[in-house]
Design a protein around this motif. Structure first.
Motif, PDB file in Angstrom:
ATOM      1  N   ASP A 117       0.736   6.637  -7.446  1.00  0.00           N
ATOM      2  CA  ASP A 117      -0.469   6.496  -7.992  1.00  0.00           C
ATOM      3  C   ASP A 117      -1.265   7.346  -6.492  1.00  0.00           C
ATOM      4  O   ASP A 117      -2.038   6.099  -6.383  1.00  0.00           O
ATOM      5  CB  ASP A 117      -0.636   6.285  -9.382  1.00  0.00           C
ATOM      6  CG  ASP A 117      -2.193   6.829  -9.783  1.00  0.00           C
ATOM      7  OD1 ASP A 117      -2.312   7.559  -9.060  1.00  0.00           O
ATOM      8  OD2 ASP A 117      -2.679   6.369 -10.714  1.00  0.00           O
ATOM      9  N   ALA A 177       0.962  -1.150  -0.060  1.00  0.00           N
ATOM     10  CA  ALA A 177      -0.376   0.359   0.147  1.00  0.00           C
ATOM     11  C   ALA A 177       0.676   1.672   0.412  1.00  0.00           C
ATOM     12  O   ALA A 177       0.574   2.571  -0.372  1.00  0.00           O
ATOM     13  CB  ALA A 177      -0.659   0.039   0.963  1.00  0.00           C
ATOM     14  N   ALA A 211       1.955   1.675  -3.540  1.00  0.00           N
ATOM     15  CA  ALA A 211       0.858   2.213  -4.407  1.00  0.00           C
ATOM     16  C   ALA A 211       0.868   3.413  -4.467  1.00  0.00           C
ATOM     17  O   ALA A 211       0.896   4.514  -5.455  1.00  0.00           O
ATOM     18  CB  ALA A 211      -0.045   1.006  -4.058  1.00  0.00           C
ATOM     19  N   VAL A 223      -3.477   8.756  -6.460  1.00  0.00           N
ATOM     20  CA  VAL A 223      -5.327   8.696  -6.498  1.00  0.00           C
ATOM     21  C   VAL A 223      -5.743   7.461  -6.977  1.00  0.00           C
ATOM     22  O   VAL A 223      -6.730   7.437  -6.294  1.00  0.00           O
ATOM     23  CB  VAL A 223      -5.716   9.949  -7.778  1.00  0.00           C
ATOM     24  CG1 VAL A 223      -6.982  10.198  -7.818  1.00  0.00           C
ATOM     25  CG2 VAL A 223      -5.154  11.057  -8.005  1.00  0.00           C
ATOM     26  N   SER A 224      -5.094   6.608  -7.650  1.00  0.00           N
ATOM     27  CA  SER A 224      -5.898   5.697  -7.283  1.00  0.00           C
ATOM     28  C   SER A 224      -5.608   4.758  -6.434  1.00  0.00           C
ATOM     29  O   SER A 224      -6.544   3.890  -5.274  1.00  0.00           O
ATOM     30  CB  SER A 224      -4.558   4.711  -9.274  1.00  0.00           C
ATOM     31  OG  SER A 224      -4.858   5.336  -9.799  1.00  0.00           O
ATOM     32  N   ALA A 225      -4.487   5.031  -5.478  1.00  0.00           N
ATOM     33  CA  ALA A 225      -4.531   4.715  -3.990  1.00  0.00           C
ATOM     34  C   ALA A 225      -6.430   4.643  -3.316  1.00  0.00           C
ATOM     35  O   ALA A 225      -6.622   3.800  -2.966  1.00  0.00           O
ATOM     36  CB  ALA A 225      -3.880   5.417  -3.148  1.00  0.00           C
ATOM     37  N   LEU A 226      -6.519   6.014  -3.706  1.00  0.00           N
ATOM     38  CA  LEU A 226      -7.330   6.141  -2.380  1.00  0.00           C
ATOM     39  C   LEU A 226      -8.117   5.144  -3.723  1.00  0.00           C
ATOM     40  O   LEU A 226      -9.901   4.950  -2.565  1.00  0.00           O
ATOM     41  CB  LEU A 226      -8.434   7.550  -3.026  1.00  0.00           C
ATOM     42  CG  LEU A 226      -7.590   9.117  -2.244  1.00  0.00           C
ATOM     43  CD1 LEU A 226      -7.922  10.423  -3.386  1.00  0.00           C
ATOM     44  CD2 LEU A 226      -7.513   8.838  -0.758  1.00  0.00           C
ATOM     45  N   LEU A 227      -8.885   4.628  -4.655  1.00  0.00           N
ATOM     46  CA  LEU A 227      -9.400   4.112  -5.330  1.00  0.00           C
ATOM     47  C   LEU A 227      -9.604   2.315  -5.006  1.00  0.00           C
ATOM     48  O   LEU A 227     -10.253   2.053  -4.970  1.00  0.00           O
ATOM     49  CB  LEU A 227      -9.574   3.902  -6.703  1.00  0.00           C
ATOM     50  CG  LEU A 227     -10.006   5.105  -7.084  1.00  0.00           C
ATOM     51  CD1 LEU A 227      -9.614   5.310  -8.962  1.00  0.00           C
ATOM     52  CD2 LEU A 227     -10.996   5.606  -6.918  1.00  0.00           C
ATOM     53  N   VAL A 228      -8.648   1.610  -4.335  1.00  0.00           N
ATOM     54  CA  VAL A 228      -8.292   0.925  -3.225  1.00  0.00           C
ATOM     55  C   VAL A 228      -8.043   0.872  -2.021  1.00  0.00           C
ATOM     56  O   VAL A 228      -8.601   0.797  -1.077  1.00  0.00           O
ATOM     57  CB  VAL A 228      -7.082   0.379  -3.946  1.00  0.00           C
ATOM     58  CG1 VAL A 228      -7.641  -0.199  -5.317  1.00  0.00           C
ATOM     59  CG2 VAL A 228      -5.927   0.888  -3.688  1.00  0.00           C
ATOM     60  N   ALA A 229      -8.984   2.061  -1.712  1.00  0.00           N
ATOM     61  CA  ALA A 229      -9.869   2.237  -0.048  1.00  0.00           C
ATOM     62  C   ALA A 229      -8.405   2.917   0.652  1.00  0.00           C
ATOM     63  O   ALA A 229      -8.609   2.192   2.187  1.00  0.00           O
ATOM     64  CB  ALA A 229      -9.858   1.487   0.673  1.00  0.00           C
ATOM     65  N   ILE A 230      -7.038   2.807   0.435  1.00  0.00           N
ATOM     66  CA  ILE A 230      -6.229   3.383   0.683  1.00  0.00           C
ATOM     67  C   ILE A 230      -6.241   4.277   1.607  1.00  0.00           C
ATOM     68  O   ILE A 230      -7.061   6.189   0.880  1.00  0.00           O
ATOM     69  CB  ILE A 230      -4.894   3.041   0.310  1.00  0.00           C
ATOM     70  CG1 ILE A 230      -4.293   1.690  -0.446  1.00  0.00           C
ATOM     71  CG2 ILE A 230      -3.506   3.682   0.589  1.00  0.00           C
ATOM     72  CD1 ILE A 230      -3.280   1.794  -1.032  1.00  0.00           C
TER      73      ILE A 230
END
Lengths: 290, 235
Positions: free
Chosen positions: A176, A169, A172, A178-185
């Motif tokens: 990126d 994480a 990640a 923004v994409s990290a937000l998209l996997v709940a990080i």
């Protein structure tokens, strides 16, 4: 004759690699270009010195106190001083510029406090400076021990970042956010953690360095520069790059000091740095960003 | 079930979305049709919490998610596959997929969801240790959708998934959306390819300059002369 500088160089290189790994975490994950980075190292050196001379705590035990404390202090610095910058930054580039200015100020505050307490004198202490014979060369036991600990800490970090969910994480977020937000990080919490972890690593480096080098209150900026050089040489965010570049720097410094002139070590460092910037600006192992 | 109403988004003085109302049910594919710049991407990003909303009421399976942060919205059961895929290029396919299950809601069923994802996209099983950015566009899209499915969502948002894909790969992609629907997941799809998306969708909305200007079943939209003129290339 040849093995002695080789061993010294590897030790120094190992410490540089460790320090650079911390900087690459702070810069790569939290996007904070921390100019006060080396101050954490010097503060940790002084803490180790104080623990050893005043309350006779062995620096290796000192690691157990100083490293968590450094993580906590760095975490607080991130939460109090840097989070407002993160909140208002329009993008990562803006945050980089703001963080350079803020940590530049922090550098002078930290350095000033240490100068006020310890003055400008050089310090060192005698811990395990027993000569050890290895491959026909003589090295002090403290140096070998410092190398051993640097290897263990670096390896643990590497495995932690590549083999665990939390470590993946963290990487990640570096790749990126923004994409990290998209996997709940929780990107903000992860950045704070990475910043604290970087601070812990440089503090560990500071304790290890204090075991075999003399240091003073204004040495922080030198270590910040060297860590920065290693990070850029190895490619930002690249842990193996840190290791190789750290070794190159440590060995070069030691060999130049031994065979040419100790006064030329910094010059040699910068020549390598300039060559890397000219020939491979993305670093030895960095990937060109498109 | 996703229910969105009174959703408005503004970038400075520019109003990107104005009082939008849409809904997506379980086992339903809903398509949003609109020209470039009409606010489709803003709509998905606003629902997922990536761009700030000036006003909104958004409920997901009965829970109010309008004020949640993006990472918490994923925990609540909504996953977005952004335009341009947003995969972690330097990480391996396996790392990308497992990061999809970073959400606490998905951890217990990680293994099951990985199997489900790989049976949906069998090509990925041979590429697990490869860096994601070394794969073809279609495969990267599979990683992106697979990663979203790994979070065990109730609702999946897809922003232009067919962009830049060959017709063949595009066909496979739309077929996989049908399977995702039969797994009980609601899909909200933004697509340039109106013809293909209306073939698979159950319902659709039309969006123009940030407002919903029409809605209906996929069949109704297919037969609507205005839709045919604007999106299906029928004169």
């Amino acid at each position: 004759m040849f093995t002695e500088p080789l061993l010294s160089g590897i030790t120094l290189g190992g410490i540089y690699a460790l320090i650079a790994m911390g900087l690459t975490l702070q810069y790569g994950v939290a996007r904070i270009m921390n100019l006060s980075y080396g101050e954490s190292l010097v503060a940790a050196s002084f803490a180790a010195l104080w623990l050893f001379t005043a309350v006779s705590v062995n620096p290796l035990v000192g690691l157990l106190i100083i490293v968590p404390l450094a993580a906590l202090i760095n975490w607080l610095i991130y939460q109090v001083l840097l989070t407002p910058l993160v909140r208002r930054a329009a993008n990562r580039d803006a945050l980089e510029v703001d963080s350079i200015l803020a940590t530049f100020g922090l550098l002078f505050v930290a350095q000033g406090i240490m100068l006020a307490i310890f003055g400008g004198n050089y310090f060192s202490y005698d811990f395990l400076s027993i000569p050890v014979k290895i491959f026909g060369a003589t090295v002090s036991a403290s140096r070998l021990l410092a190398l051993g600990f640097a290897v263990i800490i670096g390896l643990t970090l590497y495995l932690g970042l590549t083999r665990t969910r939390a470590g993946t994480a963290i990487r990640a977020v570096a790749v990126d956010p923004v994409s990290a937000l998209l996997v709940a990080i929780d990107v903000r919490a992860t950045a704070a953690f990475a910043y604290a972890l970087g601070g812990a690593l440089v503090a560990a480096g500071g304790v290890l360095v204090s075991m075999f080098l003399t240091f003073n209150a204004s040495l922080g900026v030198v270590f910040t520069m060297k860590a920065l050089i290693v990070v850029i040489m190895g490619g930002v965010g690249n842990l193996l790059g840190c290791l190789i570049a750290g070794m190159i720097l440590g060995l070069t410094e030691t060999f130049v000091a031994t065979y040419i002139d100790p006064g030329l070590t910094l010059a040699a460092t910068y020549i390598i740095f300039i060559l890397v910037l000219l020939l491979r600006p993305q670093g030895l192992f960095g990937v060109k960003r498109s | 079930m996703l229910e969105v109403s009174h959703l408005s988004v503004a970038y400075g003085k520019h109003r990107a979305l104005d009082d939008v109302k849409i809904s997506v049910g379980e086992r339903e594919i809903v398509v949003i049709l609109g020209a470039n710049g009409s606010g489709k991407t803003s709509l998905l990003k606003a629902i997922a919490g990536i761009v700030p909303k000036s006003a909104a009421k958004i409920s997901l399976s009965g829970r109010d998610i309008a004020a949640m942060r993006a990472n918490d919205i994923v925990e609540a059961g909504l996953a977005l596959v952004p335009e341009g895929r947003g995969i972690f290029g330097e990480l391996t396919v396996r790392e990308n997929l497992l990061l999809g299950a970073y959400a606490k809601r998905a951890r217990a069923k990680e293994k099951e969801n990985l199997e489900r994802t790989l049976s949906l996209f069998p090509k990925l099983s041979q590429r697990m240790e490869q860096a994601a950015n070394t794969m073809s566009g279609g495969e990267q899209q599979m990683v992106a959708i697979g990663r979203a499915l790994m979070s065990a969502p109730d609702i999946l948002l897809l922003d232009e998934p067919s962009l830049g894909l060959s017709p063949l790969v595009c066909g496979e992609l739309f077929a996989s959306l049908g399977k995702i629907r039969s797994a009980g997941i609601g899909v909200l799809l933004v697509e340039q390819n109106a013809k293909r998306s209306l073939q698979i969708a159950d319902r659709g909305y039309l969006i123009e300059t940030g407002r919903i200007t029409g809605e209906g079943s996929a069949a109704q939209l297919r037969d609507d002369p205005a839709v045919q003129r604007a999106y299906l290339g029928v004169e």
